[in-house]
Each structure stands twice: as C-alpha cells, then as structure tokens.
Design a protein around this motif. Structure first.
Motif, PDB file in Angstrom:
ATOM      1  N   TRP A 213       0.859  -1.180   0.000  1.00 58.02           N
ATOM      2  CA  TRP A 213       0.000   0.000   0.000  1.00 58.02           C
ATOM      3  C   TRP A 213       0.893   1.228   0.000  1.00 58.02           C
ATOM      4  N   PHE A 214       0.292   2.380  -0.225  1.00 60.09           N
ATOM      5  CA  PHE A 214       1.061   3.616  -0.360  1.00 60.09           C
ATOM      6  C   PHE A 214       0.381   4.693   0.478  1.00 60.09           C
ATOM      7  N   GLY A 215       1.169   5.456   1.241  1.00 57.27           N
ATOM      8  CA  GLY A 215       0.535   6.433   2.108  1.00 57.27           C
ATOM      9  C   GLY A 215       1.374   7.653   2.417  1.00 57.27           C
ATOM     10  N   LEU A 216       0.734   8.574   3.132  1.00 53.85           N
ATOM     11  CA  LEU A 216       1.374   9.824   3.531  1.00 53.85           C
ATOM     12  C   LEU A 216       0.631  10.422   4.718  1.00 53.85           C
ATOM     13  N   ASP A 217       1.256  11.418   5.339  1.00 51.39           N
ATOM     14  CA  ASP A 217       0.618  12.236   6.357  1.00 51.39           C
ATOM     15  C   ASP A 217       0.294  13.582   5.722  1.00 51.39           C
ATOM     16  N   THR A 218      -0.843  14.186   6.079  1.00 54.06           N
ATOM     17  CA  THR A 218      -1.248  15.431   5.424  1.00 54.06           C
ATOM     18  C   THR A 218      -1.898  16.379   6.419  1.00 54.06           C
ATOM     19  N   TYR A 219      -1.426  17.609   6.424  1.00 53.19           N
ATOM     20  CA  TYR A 219      -1.898  18.639   7.335  1.00 53.19           C
ATOM     21  C   TYR A 219      -2.234  19.908   6.567  1.00 53.19           C
ATOM     22  N   GLU A 220      -2.945  20.792   7.232  1.00 48.99           N
ATOM     23  CA  GLU A 220      -3.319  22.064   6.622  1.00 48.99           C
ATOM     24  C   GLU A 220      -2.157  23.040   6.694  1.00 48.99           C
ATOM     25  N   ALA A 221      -1.972  23.793   5.625  1.00 54.68           N
ATOM     26  CA  ALA A 221      -0.918  24.805   5.617  1.00 54.68           C
ATOM     27  C   ALA A 221      -1.272  25.946   6.554  1.00 54.68           C
ATOM     28  N   GLY A 222      -0.256  26.692   6.960  1.00 53.41           N
ATOM     29  CA  GLY A 222      -0.475  27.839   7.830  1.00 53.41           C
ATOM     30  C   GLY A 222      -0.598  27.451   9.284  1.00 53.41           C
ATOM     31  N   THR A 223      -1.373  28.233  10.021  1.00 53.76           N
ATOM     32  CA  THR A 223      -1.560  28.010  11.453  1.00 53.76           C
ATOM     33  C   THR A 223      -3.047  28.097  11.786  1.00 53.76           C
ATOM     34  N   MET A 224      -3.377  27.775  13.033  1.00 52.38           N
ATOM     35  CA  MET A 224      -4.768  27.867  13.472  1.00 52.38           C
ATOM     36  C   MET A 224      -5.292  29.294  13.316  1.00 52.38           C
ATOM     37  N   ASP A 225      -4.468  30.278  13.628  1.00 56.19           N
ATOM     38  CA  ASP A 225      -4.890  31.678  13.526  1.00 56.19           C
ATOM     39  C   ASP A 225      -4.835  32.214  12.104  1.00 56.19           C
ATOM     40  N   ASP A 226      -4.011  31.586  11.282  1.00 52.86           N
ATOM     41  CA  ASP A 226      -3.845  32.061   9.905  1.00 52.86           C
ATOM     42  C   ASP A 226      -3.690  30.864   8.965  1.00 52.86           C
ATOM     43  N   PRO A 227      -4.793  30.151   8.693  1.00 58.13           N
ATOM     44  CA  PRO A 227      -4.715  28.950   7.834  1.00 58.13           C
ATOM     45  C   PRO A 227      -4.207  29.292   6.429  1.00 58.13           C
ATOM     46  N   LEU A 252      -4.464   3.144  -0.788  1.00 58.97           N
ATOM     47  CA  LEU A 252      -3.929   4.358  -0.182  1.00 58.97           C
ATOM     48  C   LEU A 252      -4.206   4.371   1.316  1.00 58.97           C
ATOM     49  N   GLY A 253      -3.218   4.829   2.086  1.00 56.33           N
ATOM     50  CA  GLY A 253      -3.392   4.998   3.526  1.00 56.33           C
ATOM     51  C   GLY A 253      -2.954   6.384   3.954  1.00 56.33           C
ATOM     52  N   ILE A 254      -3.745   7.017   4.813  1.00 53.66           N
ATOM     53  CA  ILE A 254      -3.372   8.311   5.386  1.00 53.66           C
ATOM     54  C   ILE A 254      -3.059   8.069   6.853  1.00 53.66           C
ATOM     55  N   GLY A 255      -1.789   8.186   7.197  1.00 50.97           N
ATOM     56  CA  GLY A 255      -1.364   7.904   8.563  1.00 50.97           C
ATOM     57  C   GLY A 255      -1.821   8.945   9.547  1.00 50.97           C
ATOM     58  N   GLU A 256      -1.841  10.207   9.118  1.00 46.37           N
ATOM     59  CA  GLU A 256      -2.296  11.303   9.965  1.00 46.37           C
ATOM     60  C   GLU A 256      -2.888  12.392   9.101  1.00 46.37           C
ATOM     61  N   TYR A 257      -3.982  12.968   9.583  1.00 47.23           N
ATOM     62  CA  TYR A 257      -4.465  14.218   9.015  1.00 47.23           C
ATOM     63  C   TYR A 257      -5.066  15.045  10.138  1.00 47.23           C
ATOM     64  N   ASN A 258      -5.163  16.339   9.902  1.00 38.14           N
ATOM     65  CA  ASN A 258      -5.784  17.241  10.862  1.00 38.14           C
ATOM     66  C   ASN A 258      -6.116  18.514  10.098  1.00 38.14           C
ATOM     67  N   GLY A 259      -7.040  19.299  10.604  1.00 43.87           N
ATOM     68  CA  GLY A 259      -7.409  20.547   9.964  1.00 43.87           C
ATOM     69  C   GLY A 259      -7.726  21.593  11.002  1.00 43.87           C
ATOM     70  N   TYR A 260      -7.608  22.849  10.625  1.00 44.92           N
ATOM     71  CA  TYR A 260      -7.820  23.943  11.566  1.00 44.92           C
ATOM     72  C   TYR A 260      -9.290  24.313  11.730  1.00 44.92           C
TER      73      TYR A 260
END
Length: 320
Positions: A213-227, A252-260
């Motif tokens: 399988w193939f995967g990645l970690d994905t997060y939102e750019a910027g910061t909580m105050d300024d996404p 596909l595998g997503i090991g981690e994600y999060n969003g502001y």
C-alpha cells in the motif's frame, strides 16, 4: 510532520516488552500471543485491504499519544476503525505490542509506524534486521490484518537515497510476517504541493513494486490563527494521481491528518470516503506540531465522518 508530543510517546508510555535489537528468535511468548475471542470487542469487523476494497468504505481511524488514547477515544465515541501506533525497533521487537493487541481486540486495524533508534546509519548497517524479523513474526502471531510502515515522514531525517536503501533492506524482512501483514510508506504529504520531484525520490519503482500500500501524512498549511491555502484533503487525490502517473495501483493509507476548521476536517473525511481504493485514514487528535486536538465543531466534524462511514458500511453490507 514530526510532533514534539509524538516524539515523546515512547518515553511517556515505555516500550512494551524488553529486549534489544539483537533479541533472539525464540518464538512468541505465551503472554504475547493473539487475543482470544473473549477479549475482543469488535472481532467481526473486517479490516483487510481486500474486504475494504470490496465494500468501498475506508477505515476511519485516529492517532493520539498513548496516555491520551482512552480519553480521546471516549470523547470521539464509536466507530474508530484504525489506530496509529508508534514503535521503535531500538526498544526491541515487542515495542508497543500491547497496543497492537488492544487495537485487534477492539476490532481496529493497527497501523504500526516503526522507527529504529535515531541513526539511519544503524539500519543501513543491518543492526536492526533481527529485531525487524522478530517483530514481523510476533505481529503475524495474531493472524489479523496489520499495516506496517518504516520511518514515517522520512524527509528531513535522512536523504532519499538513505531512505530507499534502508527500506529495500527492511521492507522484505517485515513482509515475512505473512499475507495479513501489509507494508507501505507514510511519506511527507506536503512535498506533493510544490516538490513532487523530490517526493518521487522517496518512492522509486523498485520500492513501489515491494510495497503493499502507499501512504502519507497530510496537514493544513499555515496556522490555526492564519490557515494557509493548501488543505489536507488536496493531497489525497494528488497521491492517487502520483501513483497513476507511475502506472501503479496501490491501496492508499493516510497515517495522519488534521485541519484547523470543522470544514477542513469534514472535507478531508469526505475525500477519504469518496476516493476509490483508500484503505485507512487516521486523524491526529492531539495538539503538537501542526495538529490541534478535537473540540467543539471540529470534534463534531470528525464524528460526522465516522457516522457517514458506519451508515455507508451498513447500507452496502445490506445489499450483499
């Protein structure tokens, strides 16, 4: 993204089981054997790649430091289908084995991220070959589906050449764990934004042929105050496009994600649900690095993804 809290997970929890990288291959102790059916709370859940692919509903999971897992799980509620677990071969082949046991007993897919001490040179020198082989054997003793990855988000810790060489060494060793132990990468998803050529250096054809399988970690750019403009959901189709360009069709595998925002978390959940061939997607539910723990409408958004997955799974099973 390498988080401060995540780096301390093993120190805070302690490595499960003693032993060093060169531990002897004496088989699996009785105390580490697979859980009995009486211990399980979700034994009927199907978590393997083939079952998930046929149903078309990915496993929506969660990741949190060990000491926070119970409280975060209780806050989120039912429906967690996968659990991200951080282990270290330098702590021995049974590192975090009790957490794998807990995940299996709960009917969750363990997504086990192995590192190997702090020096990639030791991996390249073969100092963790024996520990990896015994870890694979012990994981196989459960006879349950398990996802394994070696050195998640390697960029910044080593060169692409080092990562490829170390993976070419350890991936075949882990795959000796048998048909229910599936091995794949969790690469730095943000490289797909503007450095796709560098991203590709961590995934040459030789490794794409070895991974299950193939995967990645994905997060939102910027910061909580300024996404920022780049949202975590965008890298899921980008990863699928990357594989398609290489002529490869891997789950596909997503090991981690999060969003502001609640919208960002909802959008990521929807893309996970609606993208064909996704095996699992785990939300990182704690504050540290680019992650922010769930609360308020962001918590409700993640619960909505879990509810959507349960409802879709029930409908599709009802048709069969």
């Amino acid at each position: 993204m390498e988080h401060l809290t995540r780096r301390h997970v093993l120190q805070l929890a302690g490595a499960t089981g003693a032993g060093v990288a060169g531990a002897s291959m004496l088989g699996v102790p009785a105390g580490l054997a697979a859980p009995t059916r009486r211990e399980g709370g979700g034994q009927g859940r199907r978590t393997g790649i083939r079952s998930i692919s046929r149903l078309g509903v990915p496993l929506i999971g969660m990741s949190a430091p060990v000491e926070e897992w119970a409280s975060k799980h209780a806050a989120v509620g039912d429906g967690i289908g996968a659990r991200r677990i951080f282990a270290d071969l330098a702590a021995g082949p049974s590192s975090q084995f009790s957490l794998v046991r807990e995940a299996h007993a709960a009917g969750q897919l363990p997504v086990v991220s192995y590192k190997a001490g702090g020096r990639i040179e030791d991996v390249l020198a073969g100092r963790f070959d024996a520990a990896a082989a015994e870890a694979a054997a012990r994981l196989a003793s459960f006879d349950k589906h398990t996802a394994v990855t070696f050195w998640h988000e390697p960029h910044g810790n080593m060169t692409p050449e080092q990562y490829v060489a170390a993976s070419m060494r350890l991936v075949p060793i882990f795959k000796r764990g048998g048909r229910r132990l599936k091995v794949g990468p969790l690469l730095n998803g943000w490289l797909l934004d503007r450095q796709a050529d560098l991203f590709a250096q961590y995934a040459p054809d030789a490794l794409l042929r070895k991974w299950d399988w193939f995967g990645l970690d994905t997060y939102e750019a910027g910061t909580m105050d300024d996404p920022g403009a780049v949202k975590p959901a965008s890298r899921i189709p980008a990863a699928k496009a990357f594989l398609a360009q290489r002529g490869v069709d891997l789950p596909l595998g997503i090991g981690e994600y999060n969003g502001y925002s609640a919208q960002s978390i909802t959008d990521t959940g929807n893309v996970l649900m609606d993208t064909p061939g996704v095996w699992f997607g785990c939300l990182w539910n704690t504050t540290g690095g680019k992650g922010v723990e769930l609360s308020g409408d962001r918590l409700s958004a993640f619960q909505g993804t879990l509810q959507k997955a349960r409802a879709r799974r029930a409908r599709r099973r009802g048709r069969r």
